[in-house]
Write a protein that holds these residues in place. Sequence first.
Motif, PDB file in Angstrom:
ATOM      1  N   GLY A   1       0.789  -1.232   0.000  1.00  0.00           N
ATOM      2  CA  GLY A   1       0.000   0.000   0.000  1.00  0.00           C
ATOM      3  C   GLY A   1       0.820   1.281   0.000  1.00  0.00           C
ATOM      4  N   LEU A   2       2.118   1.192   0.191  1.00  0.00           N
ATOM      5  CA  LEU A   2       2.938   2.411   0.298  1.00  0.00           C
ATOM      6  C   LEU A   2       2.955   3.171  -1.035  1.00  0.00           C
ATOM      7  CD1 LEU A   2       6.024   1.011   2.306  1.00  0.00           C
ATOM      8  CD2 LEU A   2       4.082   2.346   3.188  1.00  0.00           C
ATOM      9  N   PRO A   3       2.767   4.488  -0.980  1.00  0.00           N
ATOM     10  CA  PRO A   3       2.667   5.289  -2.207  1.00  0.00           C
ATOM     11  C   PRO A   3       4.049   5.632  -2.778  1.00  0.00           C
ATOM     12  CG  PRO A   3       2.337   6.697  -0.305  1.00  0.00           C
ATOM     13  CD  PRO A   3       2.563   5.305   0.236  1.00  0.00           C
ATOM     14  N   VAL A   4       4.841   4.612  -3.062  1.00  0.00           N
ATOM     15  CA  VAL A   4       6.200   4.788  -3.579  1.00  0.00           C
ATOM     16  C   VAL A   4       6.309   3.971  -4.866  1.00  0.00           C
ATOM     17  CG1 VAL A   4       8.658   4.407  -3.108  1.00  0.00           C
ATOM     18  CG2 VAL A   4       7.101   5.024  -1.230  1.00  0.00           C
ATOM     19  N   TRP A   5       6.898   4.557  -5.874  1.00  0.00           N
ATOM     20  CA  TRP A   5       7.064   3.816  -7.139  1.00  0.00           C
ATOM     21  C   TRP A   5       7.970   2.604  -6.920  1.00  0.00           C
ATOM     22  CZ3 TRP A   5      10.255   1.790 -10.836  1.00  0.00           C
ATOM     23  CH2 TRP A   5       9.693   1.548 -12.103  1.00  0.00           C
ATOM     24  N   ALA A   6       7.550   1.466  -7.446  1.00  0.00           N
ATOM     25  CA  ALA A   6       8.373   0.256  -7.426  1.00  0.00           C
ATOM     26  C   ALA A   6       8.199  -0.425  -8.770  1.00  0.00           C
ATOM     27  CB  ALA A   6       7.935  -0.670  -6.293  1.00  0.00           C
ATOM     28  N   GLY A   7       9.229  -1.081  -9.220  1.00  0.00           N
ATOM     29  CA  GLY A   7       9.125  -1.751 -10.514  1.00  0.00           C
ATOM     30  C   GLY A   7      10.479  -2.192 -11.017  1.00  0.00           C
ATOM     31  N   VAL A   8      10.494  -2.589 -12.286  1.00  0.00           N
ATOM     32  CA  VAL A   8      11.718  -3.080 -12.907  1.00  0.00           C
ATOM     33  C   VAL A   8      12.073  -2.170 -14.086  1.00  0.00           C
ATOM     34  CG1 VAL A   8      12.773  -5.018 -14.153  1.00  0.00           C
ATOM     35  CG2 VAL A   8      11.218  -5.467 -12.244  1.00  0.00           C
ATOM     36  N   ILE A   9      13.338  -1.774 -14.150  1.00  0.00           N
ATOM     37  CA  ILE A   9      13.831  -1.058 -15.327  1.00  0.00           C
ATOM     38  C   ILE A   9      14.667  -2.059 -16.125  1.00  0.00           C
ATOM     39  CG2 ILE A   9      15.189   0.884 -16.186  1.00  0.00           C
ATOM     40  CD1 ILE A   9      14.627   2.317 -13.526  1.00  0.00           C
ATOM     41  N   PRO A  10      14.149  -2.513 -17.277  1.00  0.00           N
ATOM     42  CA  PRO A  10      14.892  -3.520 -18.055  1.00  0.00           C
ATOM     43  C   PRO A  10      16.213  -2.957 -18.578  1.00  0.00           C
ATOM     44  CG  PRO A  10      12.612  -3.297 -18.837  1.00  0.00           C
ATOM     45  CD  PRO A  10      12.887  -2.147 -17.928  1.00  0.00           C
ATOM     46  N   VAL A  11      17.195  -3.820 -18.693  1.00  0.00           N
ATOM     47  CA  VAL A  11      18.512  -3.456 -19.224  1.00  0.00           C
ATOM     48  C   VAL A  11      18.850  -4.450 -20.345  1.00  0.00           C
ATOM     49  CG1 VAL A  11      20.990  -3.291 -18.704  1.00  0.00           C
ATOM     50  CG2 VAL A  11      19.301  -2.536 -17.009  1.00  0.00           C
ATOM     51  N   LYS A  12      19.353  -3.933 -21.448  1.00  0.00           N
ATOM     52  CA  LYS A  12      19.650  -4.797 -22.586  1.00  0.00           C
ATOM     53  C   LYS A  12      20.928  -4.311 -23.253  1.00  0.00           C
ATOM     54  CE  LYS A  12      16.701  -5.210 -26.222  1.00  0.00           C
ATOM     55  NZ  LYS A  12      15.497  -5.637 -26.990  1.00  0.00           N
ATOM     56  N   THR A  13      21.783  -5.241 -23.658  1.00  0.00           N
ATOM     57  CA  THR A  13      22.991  -4.872 -24.388  1.00  0.00           C
ATOM     58  C   THR A  13      22.727  -5.112 -25.872  1.00  0.00           C
ATOM     59  OG1 THR A  13      24.366  -5.351 -22.485  1.00  0.00           O
ATOM     60  CG2 THR A  13      25.459  -5.340 -24.623  1.00  0.00           C
ATOM     61  N   VAL A  14      22.796  -4.022 -26.643  1.00  0.00           N
ATOM     62  CA  VAL A  14      22.372  -4.090 -28.049  1.00  0.00           C
ATOM     63  C   VAL A  14      23.491  -3.656 -28.996  1.00  0.00           C
ATOM     64  CG1 VAL A  14      19.938  -3.701 -27.487  1.00  0.00           C
ATOM     65  CG2 VAL A  14      21.416  -1.752 -27.991  1.00  0.00           C
ATOM     66  N   LEU A  15      23.331  -4.057 -30.241  1.00  0.00           N
ATOM     67  CA  LEU A  15      24.302  -3.733 -31.285  1.00  0.00           C
ATOM     68  C   LEU A  15      23.932  -2.426 -31.973  1.00  0.00           C
ATOM     69  CD1 LEU A  15      24.372  -7.299 -32.839  1.00  0.00           C
ATOM     70  CD2 LEU A  15      26.090  -6.285 -31.331  1.00  0.00           C
ATOM     71  N   GLY A  16      24.945  -1.675 -32.342  1.00  0.00           N
ATOM     72  CA  GLY A  16      24.734  -0.497 -33.164  1.00  0.00           C
ATOM     73  C   GLY A  16      24.918  -0.841 -34.635  1.00  0.00           C
ATOM     74  N   ARG A  17      24.836   0.171 -35.500  1.00  0.00           N
ATOM     75  CA  ARG A  17      25.006  -0.036 -36.938  1.00  0.00           C
ATOM     76  C   ARG A  17      26.488  -0.294 -37.235  1.00  0.00           C
ATOM     77  NH1 ARG A  17      21.885   2.493 -41.201  1.00  0.00           N
ATOM     78  NH2 ARG A  17      20.861   3.686 -39.563  1.00  0.00           N
ATOM     79  N   PRO A  18      26.804  -1.381 -37.966  1.00  0.00           N
ATOM     80  CA  PRO A  18      28.210  -1.675 -38.279  1.00  0.00           C
ATOM     81  C   PRO A  18      28.871  -0.506 -39.014  1.00  0.00           C
ATOM     82  CG  PRO A  18      26.802  -3.542 -38.847  1.00  0.00           C
ATOM     83  CD  PRO A  18      25.885  -2.404 -38.499  1.00  0.00           C
ATOM     84  N   GLU A  19      30.087  -0.158 -38.578  1.00  0.00           N
ATOM     85  CA  GLU A  19      30.829   0.963 -39.172  1.00  0.00           C
ATOM     86  C   GLU A  19      31.997   0.394 -39.965  1.00  0.00           C
ATOM     87  OE1 GLU A  19      31.879   2.824 -35.488  1.00  0.00           O
ATOM     88  OE2 GLU A  19      29.834   3.582 -35.130  1.00  0.00           O
ATOM     89  N   ILE A  20      31.921   0.475 -41.280  1.00  0.00           N
ATOM     90  CA  ILE A  20      32.953  -0.121 -42.127  1.00  0.00           C
ATOM     91  C   ILE A  20      34.260   0.668 -41.994  1.00  0.00           C
ATOM     92  CG2 ILE A  20      32.379   1.170 -44.225  1.00  0.00           C
ATOM     93  CD1 ILE A  20      32.803  -1.529 -45.784  1.00  0.00           C
ATOM     94  N   SER A  21      35.394  -0.049 -42.004  1.00  0.00           N
ATOM     95  CA  SER A  21      36.704   0.611 -41.923  1.00  0.00           C
ATOM     96  C   SER A  21      36.953   1.423 -43.193  1.00  0.00           C
ATOM     97  CB  SER A  21      37.791  -0.455 -41.762  1.00  0.00           C
ATOM     98  OG  SER A  21      39.051   0.080 -42.098  1.00  0.00           O
ATOM     99  N   PRO A  22      37.555   2.613 -43.076  1.00  0.00           N
ATOM    100  CA  PRO A  22      37.836   3.427 -44.275  1.00  0.00           C
ATOM    101  C   PRO A  22      38.842   2.749 -45.209  1.00  0.00           C
ATOM    102  CG  PRO A  22      38.832   4.410 -42.305  1.00  0.00           C
ATOM    103  CD  PRO A  22      37.946   3.300 -41.839  1.00  0.00           C
ATOM    104  N   HIS A  23      39.506   1.711 -44.740  1.00  0.00           N
ATOM    105  CA  HIS A  23      40.543   1.072 -45.560  1.00  0.00           C
ATOM    106  C   HIS A  23      40.029  -0.130 -46.351  1.00  0.00           C
ATOM    107  CE1 HIS A  23      43.329   3.736 -43.683  1.00  0.00           C
ATOM    108  NE2 HIS A  23      43.077   3.267 -42.475  1.00  0.00           N
TER     109      HIS A  23
END
Lengths: 247, 247
Positions: free
Chosen positions: B184-206
């Motif tokens: 009953g306590l008026p305090v926010w409780a919950g889960v903040i999901p965490v995920k490790t994600v990939l970015g856009r592949p960056e091609i080498s200039p060479h």
Amino acid sequence: MTIQTTEKSFPTTPRNRVKRMHERATYDRDAVFDILDSAFLCHVSYVIDGQPFCTPTIHWREGDWLYWHGSSASRMLRQLEKGAPVCLTVSHLDGLVLARCGFNHSANYRSAMCFGTARIIDQPEEKARALKAIVDRFYPGRSAELRPDSAQEIKATMVIGMQIEDASAKARAKGVGDDEEDYGLPVWAGVIPVKTVLGRPEISPHVPEGVVLPDHLAAYGEGRALDEVLGETQALYETLGETAARS
Amino acid sequence: MTIQTTEKSFPTTPRNRVKRMHERATYDRDAVFDILDSAFLCHVSYVIDGQPFCTPTIHWREGDWLYWHGSSASRMLRQLEKGAPVCLTVSHLDGLVLARCGFNHSANYRSAMCFGTARIIDQPEEKARALKAIVDRFYPGRSAELRPDSAQEIKATMVIGMQIEDASAKARAKGVGDDEEDYGLPVWAGVIPVKTVLGRPEISPHVPEGVVLPDHLAAYGEGRALDEVLGETQALYETLGETAARS
């Protein structure tokens, strides 16, 4: 054995001197602290009867002291009473690096290794301060809104502390290190960035209606990078602490 | 000391038996392997003259053998020649859990701790196989497209291997564990999901013009979860390996 120390850096000793890829290393305090503060999880290594253990846990920092939650408490307990040597390491994976030969494949990362002697935080005031810090360091100001921990809960929680005696940070943050002779090879090479991000907060079904996301979670926005958020909350926590001490 | 073992599980010994929150633990091989395979980084603990070290590095798995890249080579070398006891741990952070009292705050995570005796992989054929695996396990089929490592590069690379003798996995994957009295306590409780994600592949200039992202990187799509991608590439690598052995 040479010990070098400056105000800005940790001393370099045989224990923390980086042997491999030492051009990626630094002993600068702020660099070590930044890497520690941007992570929620660390890995703690300790030894029992010659056997190493590597335990993941939650850590937090106050000045040059590190604290962590007493995971594997029963195993560590006897060791800690004698003052156990510990290595606490934090790592961030920032990218996968693909080159034109196997040898030049790599990863972008930031890591910090910290050495010291761990002890149990069991003095009542010190432990109470630590249990407040474990909440407020991540969610600045949150502890004031919570139902206080009961005596039994405090007893069941183990906090371990360690002053950092020496430490090193290591980082790679760049593109592919292909040999020039390999530049012409028709093979894809590059960096795939990696980022740890937050999802949308999921409120517990047991929270009364009308309770909204509090200000102390403002930094935890959906899609934000966890390392950035933790850096910000550490800075805010330090500011709030300073303000309280001054008032 | 009781050793229990089944085909599906690792034996439980005083070393790997989970002492704290043991209801979150399992000794099931597939559960341990899943956690290992979904991670790019691990932390390896070893001991030198009573001092523990915790080194982050890249690991990969073949059956119940773990291999890793020889970071801190010079430090570990002497230890390994005698056959060093090692603990290799992999952890995933999946969520931040906020409750109505400090004590019930937690994290969602998956972790695996593996124990064994590490040795240097220096037999030429075994080392060549390992250096192929470190590329193909993450990017199945890639090694065939690369400029082969030179003799000097092979010499400069250190590979360490360890058969898993015993291991445990631990996971928390649920909502807030508030006490009923706190609902009953008026305090926010919950889960903040965490995920490790990939970015856009960056091609080498060479890289020469016209080279496109190869099929062996198809799984590494922008925004995908790293743990899922690594689970898939491990499965694909095992399938390809089996095919090659059969042909």
